[in-house]
Design an enzyme around this catalytic site. Structure first.
Site, PDB file in Angstrom:
ATOM      1  N   MET A   4     -18.670  -7.699  57.191  1.00  0.00           N
ATOM      2  CA  MET A   4     -17.393  -7.077  56.833  1.00  0.00           C
ATOM      3  C   MET A   4     -17.625  -5.634  56.374  1.00  0.00           C
ATOM      4  O   MET A   4     -16.757  -5.030  55.732  1.00  0.00           O
ATOM      5  CB  MET A   4     -16.691  -7.895  55.753  1.00  0.00           C
ATOM      6  CG  MET A   4     -16.342  -9.301  56.265  1.00  0.00           C
ATOM      7  SD  MET A   4     -14.975 -10.066  55.414  1.00  0.00           S
ATOM      8  CE  MET A   4     -15.640 -10.176  53.777  1.00  0.00           C
ATOM      9  N   LEU A   7     -22.042  -1.838  54.047  1.00  0.00           N
ATOM     10  CA  LEU A   7     -23.379  -2.394  54.278  1.00  0.00           C
ATOM     11  C   LEU A   7     -24.365  -2.030  53.171  1.00  0.00           C
ATOM     12  O   LEU A   7     -24.297  -0.953  52.586  1.00  0.00           O
ATOM     13  CB  LEU A   7     -23.916  -1.908  55.632  1.00  0.00           C
ATOM     14  CG  LEU A   7     -23.066  -2.265  56.857  1.00  0.00           C
ATOM     15  CD1 LEU A   7     -23.731  -1.754  58.139  1.00  0.00           C
ATOM     16  CD2 LEU A   7     -22.822  -3.765  56.948  1.00  0.00           C
ATOM     17  N   GLY A  66     -29.154  -6.068  52.126  1.00  0.00           N
ATOM     18  CA  GLY A  66     -29.064  -7.473  52.568  1.00  0.00           C
ATOM     19  C   GLY A  66     -28.610  -7.544  54.013  1.00  0.00           C
ATOM     20  O   GLY A  66     -29.191  -8.270  54.837  1.00  0.00           O
ATOM     21  N   HIS A  67     -27.568  -6.751  54.351  1.00  0.00           N
ATOM     22  CA  HIS A  67     -27.107  -6.707  55.741  1.00  0.00           C
ATOM     23  C   HIS A  67     -28.214  -6.153  56.644  1.00  0.00           C
ATOM     24  O   HIS A  67     -28.440  -6.644  57.749  1.00  0.00           O
ATOM     25  CB  HIS A  67     -25.894  -5.782  55.874  1.00  0.00           C
ATOM     26  CG  HIS A  67     -24.663  -6.231  55.146  1.00  0.00           C
ATOM     27  ND1 HIS A  67     -24.123  -5.520  54.102  1.00  0.00           N
ATOM     28  CD2 HIS A  67     -23.861  -7.312  55.317  1.00  0.00           C
ATOM     29  CE1 HIS A  67     -23.024  -6.133  53.673  1.00  0.00           C
ATOM     30  NE2 HIS A  67     -22.853  -7.222  54.380  1.00  0.00           N
ATOM     31  N   GLN A 101      -9.548 -14.769  56.133  1.00  0.00           N
ATOM     32  CA  GLN A 101     -10.420 -15.484  55.200  1.00  0.00           C
ATOM     33  C   GLN A 101     -10.178 -15.095  53.743  1.00  0.00           C
ATOM     34  O   GLN A 101     -10.858 -15.590  52.847  1.00  0.00           O
ATOM     35  CB  GLN A 101     -11.890 -15.304  55.585  1.00  0.00           C
ATOM     36  CG  GLN A 101     -12.466 -13.933  55.276  1.00  0.00           C
ATOM     37  CD  GLN A 101     -13.869 -13.809  55.829  1.00  0.00           C
ATOM     38  OE1 GLN A 101     -14.077 -13.755  57.033  1.00  0.00           O
ATOM     39  NE2 GLN A 101     -14.865 -13.772  54.952  1.00  0.00           N
ATOM     40  N   LYS A 115     -27.183 -15.863  51.127  1.00  0.00           N
ATOM     41  CA  LYS A 115     -26.348 -15.424  50.006  1.00  0.00           C
ATOM     42  C   LYS A 115     -25.035 -16.218  50.006  1.00  0.00           C
ATOM     43  O   LYS A 115     -24.542 -16.634  48.968  1.00  0.00           O
ATOM     44  CB  LYS A 115     -26.101 -13.919  50.145  1.00  0.00           C
ATOM     45  CG  LYS A 115     -24.878 -13.377  49.479  1.00  0.00           C
ATOM     46  CD  LYS A 115     -25.124 -13.158  48.029  1.00  0.00           C
ATOM     47  CE  LYS A 115     -23.988 -12.557  47.248  1.00  0.00           C
ATOM     48  NZ  LYS A 115     -22.711 -12.431  47.855  1.00  0.00           N
ATOM     49  N   GLN A 130     -21.058 -20.940  53.409  1.00  0.00           N
ATOM     50  CA  GLN A 130     -20.613 -20.367  54.690  1.00  0.00           C
ATOM     51  C   GLN A 130     -21.642 -20.649  55.782  1.00  0.00           C
ATOM     52  O   GLN A 130     -21.292 -21.005  56.907  1.00  0.00           O
ATOM     53  CB  GLN A 130     -20.412 -18.859  54.530  1.00  0.00           C
ATOM     54  CG  GLN A 130     -20.222 -18.114  55.829  1.00  0.00           C
ATOM     55  CD  GLN A 130     -19.938 -16.642  55.600  1.00  0.00           C
ATOM     56  OE1 GLN A 130     -18.844 -16.284  55.190  1.00  0.00           O
ATOM     57  NE2 GLN A 130     -20.911 -15.791  55.849  1.00  0.00           N
ATOM     58  N   SER A 136     -21.330  -6.500  48.907  1.00  0.00           N
ATOM     59  CA  SER A 136     -20.428  -5.346  49.072  1.00  0.00           C
ATOM     60  C   SER A 136     -19.508  -5.232  47.861  1.00  0.00           C
ATOM     61  O   SER A 136     -19.117  -4.135  47.471  1.00  0.00           O
ATOM     62  CB  SER A 136     -19.586  -5.516  50.337  1.00  0.00           C
ATOM     63  OG  SER A 136     -20.430  -5.723  51.437  1.00  0.00           O
ATOM     64  N   ARG A 137     -19.169  -6.378  47.267  1.00  0.00           N
ATOM     65  CA  ARG A 137     -18.245  -6.350  46.126  1.00  0.00           C
ATOM     66  C   ARG A 137     -18.884  -5.712  44.884  1.00  0.00           C
ATOM     67  O   ARG A 137     -18.159  -5.309  43.974  1.00  0.00           O
ATOM     68  CB  ARG A 137     -17.749  -7.761  45.798  1.00  0.00           C
ATOM     69  CG  ARG A 137     -16.759  -8.299  46.819  1.00  0.00           C
ATOM     70  CD  ARG A 137     -16.164  -9.618  46.371  1.00  0.00           C
ATOM     71  NE  ARG A 137     -15.124 -10.089  47.277  1.00  0.00           N
ATOM     72  CZ  ARG A 137     -15.336 -10.812  48.380  1.00  0.00           C
ATOM     73  NH1 ARG A 137     -16.565 -11.148  48.715  1.00  0.00           N
ATOM     74  NH2 ARG A 137     -14.327 -11.186  49.143  1.00  0.00           N
TER      75      ARG A 137
HETATM   76  P1  AMP Z   1     -20.408  -9.915  54.506  1.00  0.00           P
HETATM   77  O1  AMP Z   1     -20.341  -8.505  55.004  1.00  0.00           O
HETATM   78  O2  AMP Z   1     -20.374 -10.032  53.023  1.00  0.00           O
HETATM   79  O3  AMP Z   1     -19.440 -10.834  55.216  1.00  0.00           O
HETATM   80  O4  AMP Z   1     -21.854 -10.435  54.909  1.00  0.00           O
HETATM   81  C1  AMP Z   1     -22.309 -10.400  56.233  1.00  0.00           C
HETATM   82  C2  AMP Z   1     -23.573 -11.213  56.335  1.00  0.00           C
HETATM   83  O5  AMP Z   1     -24.569 -10.644  55.473  1.00  0.00           O
HETATM   84  C3  AMP Z   1     -23.366 -12.670  55.879  1.00  0.00           C
HETATM   85  O6  AMP Z   1     -24.105 -13.526  56.737  1.00  0.00           O
HETATM   86  C4  AMP Z   1     -23.949 -12.653  54.483  1.00  0.00           C
HETATM   87  O7  AMP Z   1     -24.436 -13.908  54.076  1.00  0.00           O
HETATM   88  C5  AMP Z   1     -25.081 -11.644  54.628  1.00  0.00           C
HETATM   89  N1  AMP Z   1     -25.425 -11.100  53.319  1.00  0.00           N
HETATM   90  C6  AMP Z   1     -24.591 -10.520  52.428  1.00  0.00           C
HETATM   91  N2  AMP Z   1     -25.259 -10.181  51.307  1.00  0.00           N
HETATM   92  C7  AMP Z   1     -26.549 -10.570  51.486  1.00  0.00           C
HETATM   93  C8  AMP Z   1     -27.733 -10.506  50.680  1.00  0.00           C
HETATM   94  N3  AMP Z   1     -27.722  -9.998  49.458  1.00  0.00           N
HETATM   95  N4  AMP Z   1     -28.873 -11.002  51.201  1.00  0.00           N
HETATM   96  C9  AMP Z   1     -28.897 -11.551  52.459  1.00  0.00           C
HETATM   97  N5  AMP Z   1     -27.821 -11.641  53.257  1.00  0.00           N
HETATM   98  C10 AMP Z   1     -26.658 -11.158  52.784  1.00  0.00           C
END
Ligand code: AMP
Length: 281
Positions: free
Chosen positions: A30, A33, A36-37, A61, A149, A153, A186-187
């Site tokens: 989403m 970035l 983690g991303h 969602q 994380k 999900q 991201s939050r």
């Molecule tokens: P999001 O943009 O939050 O929807 O996350 C996109 C993907 O990145 C999802 O598969 C998350 O689980 C993964 N993700 C988000 N934060 C982390 C993190 N700190 N470590 C590993 N993967 C992450």
């Protein structure tokens, strides 16, 4: 990096690559970035010929309209980060491109979604499963990458792919943390300096709960202590601390060979989640 906003154009580009037998790695996000991303992008780069990242803040969602409105959007910076990782393709559709009509389909996952995130965010996983299904149909990747994380999900996506026979291998990547242990999210960008400092309480509580469980303390007692610990902090609220079987998310009271601790709560208005596998060092 090639950037596409339209489904048809992305499909045409990928069809060409697939006709040359290129493998496609896909990282749905989403945006906003962080490292983690980027760890997901790096894993995909290692294992595939072409890496596709998507950035789409998926309205279906979000059960809380203010969370959707305030979700961080940093597209220019995201593009620069993806370019620095040599990501091949970015797909960033508009909501109208993804949802030309209001979707009527609902997806449910039984016991997997009656607990934790499913319980506290009604409709959330139906929206996640809907957008992941659409994206997997659009990209048709060889492999798709998800972070641990979002542990629940990940389990939902694994179930979705099994139930609907998507032809993609689901790969999971461990949680990427800030130096003090806060799970990257991201939050986190929405936290002010004081909130950022107290946000670490969720990870600390997971570590505390793990230690107590290993010492044989009753989990119900640990949950009470966790509430007291978290809510001592100004502006912080614990929504849940649960122990679950890491394979099917059945809630547990005792540690087995494959259990995971999961936590969620608020710092101010910002909702954060984290988890810790019991058998990981
Ligand atoms: P999001 O943009 O939050 O929807 O996350 C996109 C993907 O990145 C999802 O598969 C998350 O689980 C993964 N993700 C988000 N934060 C982390 C993190 N700190 N470590 C590993 N993967 C992450």
């Amino acid at each position: 990096m090639q950037i596409f906003n339209e489904i048809g154009e992305l499909r045409a580009f990928l069809a060409q690559k697939k006709s040359s037998n290129y493998s496609i790695g896909f990282v749905p996000t989403m945006g906003a970035l962080h490292q983690g991303h980027l760890a997901l992008i790096q894993a995909s780069k290692k294992e595939n010929d072409i890496t596709v990242c998507s950035i789409f803040v998926n309205p279906t969602q979000f059960n809380n309209p203010s969370d959707l409105e305030k979700y961080p959007r940093t597209l220019e910076k995201d593009i620069a980060l993806l370019e620095s990782e040599h990501c091949d393709v970015l797909f960033c559709p508009t909501p109208a491109e993804m949802y030309p009509n209001q979707a009527s389909i609902r997806l449910s996952f039984g016991d997997l979604e009656t607990v934790m995130e499913g319980k506290f965010r009604p409709g959330h996983f139906s929206g996640v499963a809907l957008v992941v299904s659409k994206l997997l149909h659009i990209v048709e990747p060889t492999r798709a990458y998800f972070g641990q994380k979002d542990f629940q999900q990940l389990k939902i996506v694994e179930q979705l792919v099994k139930d609907l026979n998507f032809n993609a291998e689901i790969k999971s990547i461990s949680i990427y943390r800030e130096p003090d242990g806060l799970a990257m999210s991201s939050r986190n960008m929405r936290l002010n300096a004081a909130q950022r400092e107290v946000a670490i309480i969720f990870y600390k509580t997971l570590l505390f709960a793990k230690e107590q469980l290993l010492e044989g303390v009753d989990f119900a007692v640990i949950q009470k202590q966790a509430h007291a610990m978290v809510e001592q902090q100004p502006g912080v609220k614990l929504e849940y601390l649960e122990l679950a079987d890491a394979s099917n998310l059945k809630l547990m009271q005792h540690v087995t060979e494959n259990t995971v601790l999961l936590i969620a709560g608020y710092v101010g208005e910002v909702r954060l989640i984290d988890n810790l596998l019991m058998n990981e060092n």
